[in-house]
Design a protein around this motif. Structure first.
Motif, PDB file in Angstrom:
ATOM      1  N   GLY A   1      39.392  45.904   1.559  1.00 31.16           N
ATOM      2  CA  GLY A   1      38.884  44.730   1.204  1.00 31.16           C
ATOM      3  C   GLY A   1      37.949  44.382   2.475  1.00 31.16           C
ATOM      4  N   PHE A   2      38.140  44.981   3.726  1.00 30.86           N
ATOM      5  CA  PHE A   2      37.032  44.567   4.958  1.00 30.86           C
ATOM      6  C   PHE A   2      36.188  45.439   4.940  1.00 30.86           C
ATOM      7  CE2 PHE A   2      40.996  42.523   6.235  1.00 30.86           C
ATOM      8  CZ  PHE A   2      40.634  41.053   5.980  1.00 30.86           C
ATOM      9  N   THR A   3      36.082  46.572   4.416  1.00 32.57           N
ATOM     10  CA  THR A   3      35.156  47.855   4.687  1.00 32.57           C
ATOM     11  C   THR A   3      34.488  48.379   3.422  1.00 32.57           C
ATOM     12  OG1 THR A   3      36.506  49.531   4.917  1.00 32.57           O
ATOM     13  CG2 THR A   3      36.137  48.403   6.778  1.00 32.57           C
ATOM     14  N   ASP A   4      34.953  47.835   2.216  1.00 34.15           N
ATOM     15  CA  ASP A   4      34.666  48.616   0.924  1.00 34.15           C
ATOM     16  C   ASP A   4      34.836  50.139   0.769  1.00 34.15           C
ATOM     17  OD1 ASP A   4      34.003  46.145  -0.372  1.00 34.15           O
ATOM     18  OD2 ASP A   4      32.154  45.877   0.325  1.00 34.15           O
TER      19      ASP A   4
ATOM     20  N   GLU B   1      43.407  41.045  -3.823  1.00 40.80           N
ATOM     21  CA  GLU B   1      43.708  42.110  -3.112  1.00 40.80           C
ATOM     22  C   GLU B   1      44.130  41.879  -1.747  1.00 40.80           C
ATOM     23  OE1 GLU B   1      40.610  41.705  -4.582  1.00 40.80           O
ATOM     24  OE2 GLU B   1      40.509  43.107  -6.165  1.00 40.80           O
ATOM     25  N   ILE B   2      43.703  41.229  -0.973  1.00 40.68           N
ATOM     26  CA  ILE B   2      43.933  40.911   0.561  1.00 40.68           C
ATOM     27  C   ILE B   2      45.322  40.378   0.483  1.00 40.68           C
ATOM     28  CG2 ILE B   2      43.451  39.684   2.647  1.00 40.68           C
ATOM     29  CD1 ILE B   2      41.385  41.857   1.907  1.00 40.68           C
ATOM     30  N   TYR B   3      45.830  39.354  -0.303  1.00 41.18           N
ATOM     31  CA  TYR B   3      47.353  38.942  -0.448  1.00 41.18           C
ATOM     32  C   TYR B   3      48.150  39.895  -0.973  1.00 41.18           C
ATOM     33  CZ  TYR B   3      44.486  34.529  -0.255  1.00 41.18           C
ATOM     34  OH  TYR B   3      43.808  33.623   0.110  1.00 41.18           O
ATOM     35  N   ALA B   4      47.951  40.704  -1.885  1.00 35.67           N
ATOM     36  CA  ALA B   4      48.751  41.789  -2.394  1.00 35.67           C
ATOM     37  C   ALA B   4      48.980  42.729  -1.076  1.00 35.67           C
ATOM     38  CB  ALA B   4      48.288  42.391  -3.419  1.00 35.67           C
ATOM     39  N   SER B   5      47.720  43.004  -0.584  1.00 37.12           N
ATOM     40  CA  SER B   5      48.020  44.202   0.537  1.00 37.12           C
ATOM     41  C   SER B   5      48.908  43.823   1.574  1.00 37.12           C
ATOM     42  CB  SER B   5      46.661  44.440   1.125  1.00 37.12           C
ATOM     43  OG  SER B   5      45.934  45.050   0.238  1.00 37.12           O
ATOM     44  N   ALA B   6      48.502  42.552   2.111  1.00 44.55           N
ATOM     45  CA  ALA B   6      49.465  41.767   3.153  1.00 44.55           C
ATOM     46  C   ALA B   6      50.897  41.801   2.846  1.00 44.55           C
ATOM     47  CB  ALA B   6      48.888  40.599   3.288  1.00 44.55           C
ATOM     48  N   ALA B   7      51.104  41.443   1.692  1.00 43.70           N
ATOM     49  CA  ALA B   7      52.546  41.368   0.935  1.00 43.70           C
ATOM     50  C   ALA B   7      53.235  42.783   0.926  1.00 43.70           C
ATOM     51  CB  ALA B   7      52.643  40.942  -0.591  1.00 43.70           C
ATOM     52  N   LEU B   8      52.368  43.884   0.683  1.00 43.36           N
ATOM     53  CA  LEU B   8      52.944  45.410   0.830  1.00 43.36           C
ATOM     54  C   LEU B   8      53.013  45.491   2.173  1.00 43.36           C
ATOM     55  CD1 LEU B   8      50.395  47.430  -1.895  1.00 43.36           C
ATOM     56  CD2 LEU B   8      52.937  46.953  -1.898  1.00 43.36           C
TER      57      LEU B   8
END
Length: 66
Positions: free
Chosen positions: A23-26, A42-49
């Motif tokens: 999300g931050f570096t592609d 994607e950012i929210y799902a990654s933080a949830a993971l």
């Protein structure tokens, strides 16, 4: 059961970290960005993971070894 929780926790942490890196570096790796229904989340799902991974490690730590 403890080993399974640890493995699932590790997978969740790795995939959550990979999603945040993407999300931050592609960089194009990880599972979260490949799921179409998570577009724009994607950012929210990654933080949830990441949170799920920590919770799984905490649950594994509270279980007794057999």
């Amino acid at each position: 059961m403890k080993g399974a929780l640890e493995i699932l926790g590790l997978l969740a942490l790795v995939q959550g970290g990979a999603g945040l890196v993407h999300g931050f570096t592609d960089w194009n790796w990880g599972l979260v960005q490949r799921l179409g229904f998570l577009d724009d989340y994607e950012i929210y799902a990654s933080a949830a993971l990441l949170v799920l991974g920590v919770a799984l490690f905490a649950a594994a730590g509270s279980r007794k070894s057999v």
